[in-house]
Design a protein around this motif. Structure first.
Motif, short mmCIF file in Angstrom:
data_model
loop_
_atom_site.label_atom_id
_atom_site.label_comp_id
_atom_site.label_asym_id
_atom_site.label_seq_id
_atom_site.Cartn_x
_atom_site.Cartn_y
_atom_site.Cartn_z
N ASP A 90 36.84 36.64 49.91
CA ASP A 90 35.96 36.94 48.82
C ASP A 90 36.63 36.51 47.69
OD1 ASP A 90 34.10 38.01 50.60
OD2 ASP A 90 34.74 40.12 50.34
N ILE A 91 37.12 35.25 47.41
CA ILE A 91 37.60 34.90 46.00
C ILE A 91 36.47 34.89 45.13
CG2 ILE A 91 39.86 33.80 47.01
CD1 ILE A 91 38.36 31.12 46.70
N GLY A 92 35.27 34.62 45.34
CA GLY A 92 34.08 34.38 44.57
C GLY A 92 33.87 35.99 43.77
N ALA A 93 34.07 36.87 44.78
CA ALA A 93 33.95 38.26 44.15
C ALA A 93 35.00 38.58 43.10
CB ALA A 93 33.82 39.34 45.20
N ALA A 94 36.32 38.28 43.65
CA ALA A 94 37.56 38.58 42.94
C ALA A 94 37.59 37.76 41.52
CB ALA A 94 38.75 38.14 43.65
N ASP A 95 37.17 36.37 41.48
CA ASP A 95 37.11 35.70 40.48
C ASP A 95 36.11 36.21 39.18
OD1 ASP A 95 39.21 33.99 40.84
OD2 ASP A 95 37.87 32.57 41.95
N PRO A 137 46.37 33.44 50.02
CA PRO A 137 47.48 33.94 48.99
C PRO A 137 47.79 33.12 48.09
CG PRO A 137 47.84 34.58 51.42
CD PRO A 137 46.81 33.46 51.39
N THR A 138 48.18 31.64 48.34
CA THR A 138 48.54 30.84 47.22
C THR A 138 47.47 30.89 46.08
OG1 THR A 138 49.82 29.42 48.54
CG2 THR A 138 48.73 28.50 46.83
N TYR A 139 46.11 30.65 46.46
CA TYR A 139 45.01 31.07 45.60
C TYR A 139 45.27 32.05 44.60
CZ TYR A 139 40.47 30.89 43.44
OH TYR A 139 39.36 30.82 42.57
N CYS A 140 45.44 33.28 45.36
CA CYS A 140 45.68 34.70 44.50
C CYS A 140 46.94 34.75 43.64
CB CYS A 140 45.39 35.71 45.47
SG CYS A 140 43.88 35.74 46.46
N LYS A 141 47.96 34.04 44.09
CA LYS A 141 49.04 34.04 43.39
C LYS A 141 48.78 33.44 42.01
CE LYS A 141 52.12 30.75 44.50
NZ LYS A 141 53.08 30.18 45.26
N ALA A 142 48.26 32.35 42.24
CA ALA A 142 48.23 31.43 41.03
C ALA A 142 47.32 31.96 40.06
CB ALA A 142 47.96 29.82 41.43
N ARG A 143 46.06 32.50 40.82
CA ARG A 143 44.85 32.77 39.92
C ARG A 143 45.10 34.16 39.21
NH1 ARG A 143 41.19 33.19 36.84
NH2 ARG A 143 38.73 33.11 37.37
N TYR A 144 45.76 35.02 39.79
CA TYR A 144 45.79 36.54 39.21
C TYR A 144 47.21 36.88 38.85
CZ TYR A 144 41.52 36.18 42.08
OH TYR A 144 40.51 35.68 42.46
N GLY A 145 48.25 36.20 39.59
CA GLY A 145 49.52 36.43 38.88
C GLY A 145 50.21 37.89 39.13
N VAL A 146 49.65 38.72 40.12
CA VAL A 146 49.92 39.89 40.56
C VAL A 146 50.53 39.93 42.04
CG1 VAL A 146 48.78 41.24 39.21
CG2 VAL A 146 47.74 40.67 41.21
N PRO A 147 51.27 40.93 42.60
CA PRO A 147 51.65 40.90 43.94
C PRO A 147 50.62 40.95 45.00
CG PRO A 147 53.15 42.32 42.72
CD PRO A 147 52.04 41.69 41.77
N PHE A 148 50.65 40.59 46.13
CA PHE A 148 49.58 40.33 47.14
C PHE A 148 49.89 41.14 48.20
CE2 PHE A 148 47.34 38.65 50.63
CZ PHE A 148 46.14 38.31 50.24
N MET A 149 48.90 42.33 48.66
CA MET A 149 49.28 43.05 49.93
C MET A 149 48.11 42.80 50.87
SD MET A 149 50.51 46.88 48.51
CE MET A 149 51.83 46.74 47.44
#
Length: 423
Positions: free
Chosen positions: A282-287, A335-347
């Protein structure tokens, strides 16, 4: 977890088993893709997993001879983790989403290590018959340091979680509390407006945080699978990589509920960390939430900004590090996408295989999946992974039933934890 009927909606029955059709599988064309990390320059072109050829001509990016979005003065085009990235004017990185939009981010190649101490987690329920002391003993025996439990602001639920928090505080176990407030009012109807959803979320979160603050709880998840409700996702078989996969009309209500819960926690505990969870890809929703966008592409709306990106990853959704886009398309490293896009820890706050699997299959899945997650904690900022669930009351998901270990899943989990320290 998405209800069983929805959980299998992306599957096609075949010979008594299930074959993935809407999630997670890579296309056969990915074998000819350029090696991960290929750049222009020094390469003259890059081939992605669909077989498309990317080039840069006079600072403009082309795919199969046609421009992709609005680019200029591009100094580097990067193929990494199943996505295209580029550096634009001023050194800013951008990533290309599935709508050919370039979104700002950081360099995805930079490794980020999570802070050790909370990596091994598991889910439970507030109404277990286990006493808090029994749970402490069970979790310590498993090597678990994070326990995820959900509650609404109903006093009976909050009081049960308070008892857990009291017991956990002096035993080195972090309580990760899911504030289980959704997009529906007290009679089950969708909230009438964004402000109504916001106010209800604010009230619920303040009640929960006020009750738990004295006992050292600092981690909260604001809502459960809100992007995967009948009123928020248009088609459960869509992987969610496009904002247009989601219901534009009901989007403000979901956004309001999320914002309200985050603001409610922060009002009570400004330093607490709040997560928003997503499912499938769901990166479309997250973005869209992160940038204050509607699914129809309009912008300027309130932004939802979280301190932790949290995700649910059941086997049916696909490998989190190579999860498929819509139409069982080529995979990317989420997780790589989220790391670069949002810059916060991933769980990963829920993960498991399907309820129909054998115990031997589940044990092997636990060992393999924990291995993948464990390796990523030093590079992908994976802070914690929380198995679903401690005790499901039967043989479907849990590693324990009524206090007795359910083997071989229990042994697989505890053996991995013992052999792979969180440090």
């Amino acid at each position: 977890m998405i209800k069983r009927r929805q959980f299998l909606r992306g599957l096609t029955a075949l010979g008594g088993s299930y074959v993935l059709t809407g999630y997670g599988q890579s296309s056969s064309g990915s074998a000819g893709a350029s090696p991960d990390g290929t750049t222009i320059p020094s390469a003259s072109s890059i081939i992605d997993k669909t077989g498309a050829t990317w080039t840069v001509v006079k600072g403009v990016i082309y795919r199969n001879g046609r421009t992709v979005g609005n680019t200029y003065s591009v100094s580097l085009l990067l193929w990494y983790g199943g996505k295209m990235w580029h550096i634009g004017t001023g050194g800013q990185f951008y990533v290309c989403n599935d709508l050919d939009q370039w979104l700002p981010c950081s360099d995805p190649r930079v490794d980020v290590a999570a802070t050790p101490g909370t990596f091994y987690g598991i889910n439970g329920h507030h109404d277990y018959t286990y006493t808090p002391a029994q749970l402490v003993s069970i979790l310590k025996g498993m090597g678990v340091t994070t326990y995820r439990v959900g509650c609404s602001d109903d006093p009976s639920q909050v009081n049960a979680v308070v008892k857990l928090a009291q017991a956990f505080q002096s035993n080195g176990i972090s309580l990760f509390v899911l504030i289980n407030q959704g997009i529906y009012d007290s009679v089950g109807n969708l909230f009438s407006s964004e402000s109504a959803a916001y106010n209800r979320g604010l009230q619920a979160a303040m009640t929960v945080a006020n009750a738990l603050k004295p006992y050292g709880v600092t981690l909260y998840e604001c809502g459960n699978e809100l992007t995967r409700q009948v009123q928020t996702v248009l088609d459960f078989t869509n992987a969610g990589t496009k904002a247009i996969d989601f219901n534009n009309a009901n989007w403000p209500v979901m956004r309001g509920a999320m914002r309200g819960m985050i603001d409610g926690v922060k009002t009570v505990q400004p330093s607490a960390k709040c997560g928003i969870n997503f499912c499938v890809a769901d990166i479309g929703a997250a973005d869209a939430l992160w940038d204050g966008m509607q699914p129809d592409g309009t912008g300027g709306y309130p932004k939802v900004r979280w301190d932790i990106t949290t995700w649910h990853n059941y086997e049916v959704y696909g490998n989190l590090f190579n999860i498929g886009i819509d139409g069982a398309g080529p995979g990317f490293d989420l997780p790589t996408y989220c790391k670069a896009r949002y810059g916060v820890p991933f769980m990963v706050t829920e993960w498991n295989t399907g309820p129909e699997k054998s115990q031997a299959y589940r044990a092997n899945y636990i060992t393999t999946t924990l291995g993948n997650f464990y390796q990523a904690r030093k590079t992908h900022n994976v802070q914690s992974v929380m198995y679903f669930i401690l005790d499901s009351g039967n043989n479907t998901f849990g590693v324990m039933t009524n206090g007795a270990a359910l083997n071989p899943p229990y042994s697989a989990f505890t053996s991995f934890v013992a052999s792979n320290p969180d440090r």
